[in-house]
Write an enzyme that holds these catalytic residues in place. Structure first.
Site, short mmCIF file in Angstrom:
data_model
loop_
_atom_site.label_atom_id
_atom_site.label_comp_id
_atom_site.label_asym_id
_atom_site.label_seq_id
_atom_site.Cartn_x
_atom_site.Cartn_y
_atom_site.Cartn_z
N ARG A 1 -3.57 -11.36 26.25
CA ARG A 1 -4.72 -12.22 25.58
C ARG A 1 -6.09 -11.79 25.88
NH1 ARG A 1 -1.38 -17.75 27.24
NH2 ARG A 1 -1.59 -16.50 28.99
N ASP B 1 2.94 4.75 -5.55
CA ASP B 1 2.52 6.19 -5.19
C ASP B 1 3.27 7.29 -5.61
OD1 ASP B 1 0.79 8.07 -4.59
OD2 ASP B 1 0.45 7.93 -2.31
N ASP C 1 0.72 -1.31 -0.04
CA ASP C 1 0.03 0.09 -0.01
C ASP C 1 0.86 1.14 -0.03
OD1 ASP C 1 -2.31 1.56 0.17
OD2 ASP C 1 -2.43 1.48 2.51
P1 13P Z 1 -8.80 5.03 5.64
O1 13P Z 1 -8.03 6.10 6.34
O2 13P Z 1 -9.97 5.69 5.19
O3 13P Z 1 -9.01 3.72 6.08
O4 13P Z 1 -8.01 4.72 4.17
C1 13P Z 1 -6.91 3.69 4.29
C2 13P Z 1 -6.47 3.81 2.98
O5 13P Z 1 -6.67 4.47 1.91
C3 13P Z 1 -5.18 2.80 2.90
O6 13P Z 1 -4.23 3.08 1.64
O1 G3H Z 2 -2.98 5.36 3.55
C1 G3H Z 2 -2.56 4.78 4.81
C2 G3H Z 2 -2.85 3.94 5.48
O2 G3H Z 2 -4.03 3.89 6.35
C3 G3H Z 2 -1.60 3.36 6.11
O3 G3H Z 2 -1.29 4.04 7.44
O4 G3H Z 2 1.28 4.40 6.80
O5 G3H Z 2 0.22 4.67 9.20
O6 G3H Z 2 0.61 2.32 8.20
P1 G3H Z 2 0.31 4.07 7.82
ZN ZN Z 3 -4.57 4.78 0.84
#
Ligand code: 13P
Ligand code: G3H
Ligand code: ZN
Length: 308
Positions: free
Chosen positions: A280, A105, A83
């Site tokens: 837990r 990205d 991601d």
């Molecule tokens: P939210 O912050 O709305 O859950 O979006 C998550 C996201 O886009 C991760 O890439």
């Molecule tokens: O797009 C962002 C996601 O919510 C991931 O967040 O970079 O804090 O893991 P993070």
């Molecule tokens: Zn995102």
């Protein structure tokens, strides 16, 4: 079932006017909660790993958790996705490490630089059979390496040019969503005309919606009731996400709702059982809260129940 790429998953979602949920994973309880929900709902699922998650847990741990998830629930079709990949090197490391999908990205870069970077990742990924998601337009809010005070909505004509030139397999677009728990000051509004136009110009092409948590008020209220401070948090209404899923959005990203479900449960447990200090005791109901939230989302927002 081994890990799969998103190709068939998205083709079926596109044709069926539903979306596949892409849920952010950071630790074992989150992976388990998501997988239990996907298994109970007989749904495909995307487990996505941000740069921050990869740093927190380590890529090896994350991939071993995913491996365990596949062994426990072999009937669930699973994609593992990077991601918001910030650069070529991280995308390449994830591709080499067994991810079946990566996001590069470059949304914060000038257009031509975004094109060039995405092309480079696509070349590397496609030579190895891996899917590439890219992003065009800017979501307001802060991510690890991208921050923008204002939305810059995706331009439909530019989206076509971008997809043609880069060869990216799916495209994250900006139509008014944003990351985190504070998405709208006034009324929630997404630019559906723009989404329809992008979808019309890119037929059969899978679009991706980031920043798509709904910020369920029950979790916000529970967080606040049990000592938290998340006032004014607002998300994307569920009916808007359903509508997006019928307009070419095949992947809907959810992270914030997982954080809220988990935190609300743990806060409640700490207040109600101040004597507990066995992890837990509070992580078990927290995992269950993630499972229930994700199952609800799969059933009522993604529409992907029974599509495994
Ligand atoms: P939210 O912050 O709305 O859950 O979006 C998550 C996201 O886009 C991760 O890439
Ligand atoms: O797009 C962002 C996601 O919510 C991931 O967040 O970079 O804090 O893991 P993070
Ligand atoms: Zn995102």
């Amino acid at each position: 079932m081994p890990l799969i790429g998103p190709k068939e998953m998205f083709a079926a979602a596109y044709a069926g006017h539903y979306a596949v949920g892409a849920f952010n994973v950071n630790n074992m309880e989150i992976v388990q909660g998501i997988m239990q929900a996907a298994s109970a709902e007989k749904s495909p699922v995307i487990l996505q790993v941000s740069a921050g998650a990869r740093k927190y847990a380590g890529q090896t741990y994350i991939m071993k958790l995913v491996e365990a998830a596949l062994a426990e629930d072999p009937e669930v079709p699973v994609v593992v996705h990077l991601d918001h990949g910030p650069d070529f090197d991280m995308c390449a490391a994830c591709i080499d490490g067994g991810f079946t999908s990566v996001m590069i990205d470059g949304s914060h870069l000038p257009y031509e630089e975004n094109v060039a970077l995405t092309q480079k990742v696509v070349d590397y990924a496609h030579a190895r059979g891996v899917w590439v998601e890219a992003e065009l337009g800017k979501l307001a809010g802060v991510e690890e390496h991208v921050s923008s005070a204002e939305h810059v909505y995706t331009d439909p004509a530019q989206a076509v040019d971008f997809v043609e030139r880069t060869g990216c397999d799916s495209l994250a677009i900006a139509i008014g969503t944003s990351h985190g728990a504070y998405k709208f000051k006034g009324e929630a509004r997404l630019d559906f005309d723009r989404l329809e136009e992008i979808s019309r110009r890119l037929p059969e092409y899978p679009l991706v919606l980031h920043g798509a948590s709904s910020v369920p008020q029950e979790f916000v209220e529970a967080c606040n009731q049990y000592g938290g401070k998340v006032g004014g948090a607002r998300g994307v209404p569920e009916d808007m996400l359903r509508r997006a899923a019928s307009l070419g959005v095949c992947k809907i990203n959810v992270d914030t709702d997982i954080r809220l479900a988990l935190t609300a449960s743990i806060r409640k447990h700490f207040v109600e059982h101040p004597e507990d200090f066995d992890p837990r005791a509070y992580l078990k109901p927290a995992r269950e809260a993630v499972k229930n939230m994700v199952a609800h989302k799969i059933r009522n927002v993604m529409g992907s129940s029974g599509k495994a």
